[in-house]
Design an enzyme around this catalytic site. Structure first.
Site, short mmCIF file in Angstrom:
data_model
loop_
_atom_site.label_atom_id
_atom_site.label_comp_id
_atom_site.label_asym_id
_atom_site.label_seq_id
_atom_site.Cartn_x
_atom_site.Cartn_y
_atom_site.Cartn_z
N ASN A 81 1.07 -2.06 -0.24
CA ASN A 81 0.10 0.45 0.30
C ASN A 81 0.78 1.26 0.24
O ASN A 81 -0.10 2.71 -0.62
CB ASN A 81 -0.86 -0.20 1.08
CG ASN A 81 -0.51 -0.49 2.33
OD1 ASN A 81 0.68 -0.35 2.64
ND2 ASN A 81 -0.33 0.46 3.30
N GLY A 88 2.11 -5.91 7.02
CA GLY A 88 0.97 -6.98 6.45
C GLY A 88 -0.32 -7.34 6.94
O GLY A 88 0.02 -6.29 7.89
N SER A 89 -0.97 -8.30 7.04
CA SER A 89 -1.90 -8.92 7.30
C SER A 89 -1.81 -9.59 8.44
O SER A 89 -0.11 -9.84 8.99
CB SER A 89 -3.21 -9.49 6.27
OG SER A 89 -1.83 -10.48 5.96
N VAL A 90 -2.67 -9.92 9.46
CA VAL A 90 -2.86 -10.73 10.70
C VAL A 90 -2.66 -12.21 10.07
O VAL A 90 -1.82 -12.06 10.66
CB VAL A 90 -3.91 -10.42 11.05
CG1 VAL A 90 -3.76 -11.54 12.39
CG2 VAL A 90 -3.94 -8.96 12.05
N THR A 100 -0.62 -13.12 7.75
CA THR A 100 1.26 -12.64 7.52
C THR A 100 1.51 -12.74 8.84
O THR A 100 3.18 -13.72 8.37
CB THR A 100 1.17 -11.54 6.60
OG1 THR A 100 0.57 -11.94 5.21
CG2 THR A 100 2.61 -11.92 6.12
N GLY A 101 1.13 -12.23 9.78
CA GLY A 101 2.07 -11.62 11.13
C GLY A 101 1.79 -13.15 11.78
O GLY A 101 3.34 -13.52 12.59
N GLU A 154 3.93 -4.57 12.36
CA GLU A 154 2.91 -3.70 12.06
C GLU A 154 1.96 -4.60 11.02
O GLU A 154 1.75 -4.72 9.65
CB GLU A 154 3.44 -2.73 11.40
CG GLU A 154 4.95 -1.81 12.24
CD GLU A 154 3.98 -1.06 13.50
OE1 GLU A 154 2.71 -0.71 13.31
OE2 GLU A 154 5.11 -0.58 14.27
N CYS A 184 -3.53 1.29 6.54
CA CYS A 184 -4.10 0.13 7.63
C CYS A 184 -5.04 1.13 8.44
O CYS A 184 -5.20 0.81 9.69
CB CYS A 184 -2.39 -0.13 8.08
SG CYS A 184 -1.19 0.96 8.79
N GLU A 187 7.05 1.97 15.70
CA GLU A 187 7.65 2.31 14.24
C GLU A 187 7.93 4.20 14.37
O GLU A 187 7.12 4.77 15.12
CB GLU A 187 7.32 2.21 13.07
CG GLU A 187 7.35 0.97 13.27
CD GLU A 187 7.57 0.15 12.06
OE1 GLU A 187 6.62 0.36 10.85
OE2 GLU A 187 7.96 -1.09 11.83
P1 NAD Z 1 -0.01 -8.92 2.50
O1 NAD Z 1 -0.35 -10.39 4.72
O2 NAD Z 1 -0.62 -10.26 2.08
O3 NAD Z 1 1.58 -9.16 2.09
C1 NAD Z 1 2.63 -8.41 2.77
C2 NAD Z 1 3.75 -8.79 2.92
O4 NAD Z 1 4.18 -10.44 3.54
C3 NAD Z 1 4.36 -9.23 1.46
O5 NAD Z 1 5.44 -8.62 1.18
C4 NAD Z 1 3.72 -10.86 1.12
O6 NAD Z 1 4.59 -11.35 0.12
C5 NAD Z 1 4.17 -11.41 1.94
N1 NAD Z 1 3.78 -12.85 2.61
C6 NAD Z 1 2.85 -12.35 2.60
N2 NAD Z 1 2.49 -14.55 3.39
C7 NAD Z 1 3.65 -14.03 4.27
C8 NAD Z 1 4.36 -15.17 4.62
N3 NAD Z 1 3.67 -16.43 5.15
N4 NAD Z 1 5.96 -15.05 4.83
C9 NAD Z 1 6.84 -14.45 4.90
N5 NAD Z 1 6.04 -13.28 4.12
C10 NAD Z 1 4.78 -13.42 3.55
O7 NAD Z 1 -0.06 -7.95 3.32
P2 NAD Z 1 -0.50 -6.90 1.75
O8 NAD Z 1 -1.54 -7.47 1.61
O9 NAD Z 1 0.71 -6.49 1.48
O10 NAD Z 1 -0.63 -5.39 2.57
C11 NAD Z 1 -2.03 -5.45 2.96
C12 NAD Z 1 -1.97 -5.24 5.18
O11 NAD Z 1 -0.70 -4.56 5.50
C13 NAD Z 1 -2.93 -4.42 5.56
O12 NAD Z 1 -3.52 -5.68 6.64
C14 NAD Z 1 -2.72 -3.47 6.42
O13 NAD Z 1 -3.96 -3.42 7.49
C15 NAD Z 1 -1.30 -3.47 6.77
N6 NAD Z 1 -0.27 -2.85 6.91
C16 NAD Z 1 -0.26 -2.10 8.45
C17 NAD Z 1 0.23 -1.11 8.00
C18 NAD Z 1 0.75 -1.29 9.64
O14 NAD Z 1 1.94 0.23 9.96
N7 NAD Z 1 0.16 -1.90 10.65
C19 NAD Z 1 1.01 -0.63 7.66
C20 NAD Z 1 0.88 -1.20 5.61
C21 NAD Z 1 0.03 -2.47 6.14
#
Ligand code: NAD
Length: 487
Positions: free
Chosen positions: A157, A231-233, A235-236, A253, A288, A466
């Site tokens: 994003n 990334g997304s929950v 993924t976290g 994050e 986010c 952060e």
């Molecule tokens: P995503 O979780 O699909 O992917 C994020 C990154 O993680 C990508 O580079 C992806 O290739 C990688 N990834 C995915 N699965 C993985 C795994 N199992 N192991 C290691 N890496 C992996 O997220 P997205 O769709 O790219 O972004 C949107 C999400 O990010 C939303 O949930 C948004 O709220 C969150 N986000 C949070 C913040 C914050 O500061 N809290 C900021 C921006 C976006």
């Protein structure tokens, strides 16, 4: 129109060990603009087969970088910031065609990233330890050291901020870094690496495009000491599970389903404007911190709802490279389909569509992943649209009368990233901010980040903070040293 030319990265490879290298399987991956469908370029991505070599190079880079004087590290980060600033137009334009967000806003992302590089360069002397009294014959003190190889995984994003701006703190602290930019929009990170890669000793800054399988393989590598993911929950959680095997540190994050609360004493016009701004429609809600659940008191509910379409109309989907565009396209077909599914689901569950809900098809926009700014009223917390992160341009408005019940609903979701309250009653504002289960609260404000203030989530929105000193310290570990002076 912007004067800058669109410059795509010329290097087709992975940047590690101080040079561009060919991956084990050099399969070209087409990168297309989400706004026009046009083919921008092809890149090659890394796979699991490249991971050992990449991490080994980052280990070597770490061995050099940790011993570079902190002032020298700061100087290099400032040089990087200067190069980023000098290329701001080009980088913003490239980011715009690649991720679909409007170029005018992306200039701010590039500027913010340069700011973060300068900010953390200025904090290198804050990597301080402490000492404790240990009697006349002892000296006990601590120092802060880097972890080693840091893996930074970025979402789509704000690709530039998360792939480039977020290198600042780990590098300032003396770690080497492997960045995995988002697979949907990797070009600005690759182009910036072409511009700044030479500043660092080999293996310190490593830029490795690839998909989530690559992210998972890098995460699992035992010589990666710390993984920082935005990334997304899900993924976290996956990263945390994988990191557990080697007990590596994680900084997360993650997502949000953030609440904005409008108290009965506030001006409906001001609140309607804030609700729309808080949705970050410019980025199609792909932020986010977006306040995608607005709890509006019954006394002002109708007055607010009737004002919302006029405010939403300020966001007109358009070509992201046009400086006049106020709302870009979603990043991918998957993001568009997801938003449309939530819109249909909300209608089926009985929410009232106030505006938007459709794809604009005029001016050639039918070729891109555009969606109108969408607002639903009469949403209740039993609806999916109110509970789940959509990460699209869809706002839910909920009516409330009982303050305790409203706050229960605010805190009902698993997320806890941001919270916003609009009221003229400052005591009430403080009381409700204190009750909000969220890491970042605004009073009479939305969306604004203050560099230096800790940004991060409560509950499942993340671990760590952060944009502040804590971010730098997160990339350090404390070592205590006791000296016996009594021998
Ligand atoms: P995503 O979780 O699909 O992917 C994020 C990154 O993680 C990508 O580079 C992806 O290739 C990688 N990834 C995915 N699965 C993985 C795994 N199992 N192991 C290691 N890496 C992996 O997220 P997205 O769709 O790219 O972004 C949107 C999400 O990010 C939303 O949930 C948004 O709220 C969150 N986000 C949070 C913040 C914050 O500061 N809290 C900021 C921006 C976006």
């Amino acid at each position: 129109m912007s004067q800058a030319e669109i410059v795509v990265p010329t290097q087709k490879g992975l940047f590690f060990g101080g040079r561009w290298q060919t991956p084990a399987e050099a399969k070209p991956v087409e990168i297309r603009s989400p706004a026009t469908g046009a083919l921008l370029t092809s890149i090659v991505e890394a796979s699991e087969r490249d991971v050992d070599a990449i991490v080994a190079s980052a280990r070597k880079g770490y061995a050099i970088w940790r011993d570079v004087h902190p002032f020298e590290r700061a100087k290099i980060l400032r040089e990087m910031a200067a190069i980023v600033r000098a290329n701001i137009e080009e980088l913003a334009l490239l980011e715009a065609i690649d991720c679909g967000n409007p170029v005018d806003e992306l200039r701010r992302d590039v500027e913010m990233s340069a700011w973060l590089l300068d900010f953390f360069a200025g904090l290198v002397t804050e990597m301080k330890g402490s000492s404790v009294p240990a009697g006349p014959n002892g000296l006990s003190f601590s120092v802060r050291e880097p972890y080693g190889v840091v893996l930074r995984i970025a979402p789509f994003n704000h690709p530039f901020i998360f792939s480039i701006g977020r290198t600042a703190a780990p590098l300032a602290a003396g770690n080497s870094i492997i960045v995995k930019p988002p697979e949907q929009a990797p070009l600005s990170a690759l182009r910036t690496t072409e511009l700044v890669g030479h500043l660092f000793p080999p293996g310190v800054l490593n830029m490795i495009p690839g998909d989530r399988h690559l992210g998972a393989a890098l995460t699992a590598h035992r010589d990666v000491a710390l993984v920082a993911v935005t990334g997304s929950v899900p993924t976290g959680k996956a990263v945390m599970r994988s990191a557990a095997d080697s007990l590596k540190r994680v900084l997360l994050e993650l997502g949000g389903k953030n609440a904005l609360v409008a108290m009965p004493d506030c001006d409906p016009e001001a609140v309607a404007s804030a609700m729309v701004r808080g949705m970050n429609y410019t980025w199609c809600g792909q932020s986010c911190g977006s306040t995608s659940r607005a709890f509006v008191h019954a006394d002002i509910y109708d007055a607010v709802i009737e004002r919302l379409p006029a405010h939403a109309a300020r966001y007109k989907p358009g070509v992201p490279t046009d400086p006049g565009t106020t709302m870009g396209s979603l990043v991918s077909q998957a993001q568009l389909d997801k938003s449309l599914a939530y819109i249909e689901g909300a209608k089926a569950e009985g929410a009232r569509l106030v505006c938007g809900g459709s794809r604009p098809v005029h001016d050639g926009l039918d070729k891109g992943f555009f969606l109108e700014p969408t607002i639903f009223a009469d949403v209740t917390m039993d609806m999916k649209v109110a509970r789940e992160e959509i990460f699209g341009p869809v706002m839910s408005v909920l009516r409330w009368t009982d303050e305790d019940e409203m706050m229960r609903q605010v805190n009902q979701v698993e997320y806890g990233l941001t919270f916003s309250i609009y009221t003229r009653d400052i005591v009430k504002a403080h009381r409700l901010a204190a009750r909000a289960e969220a890491g970042y609260c605004w009073v009479n404000e939305v969306s604004r980040h203050i560099v230096g203030s800790p940004f991060g989530g409560f509950k499942q929105s993340g671990i760590g903070r952060e944009e502040c000193l804590d971010e730098l310290l997160s990339y350090t570990q404390e070592k205590n040293i006791f000296v016996n002076l009594g021998i």
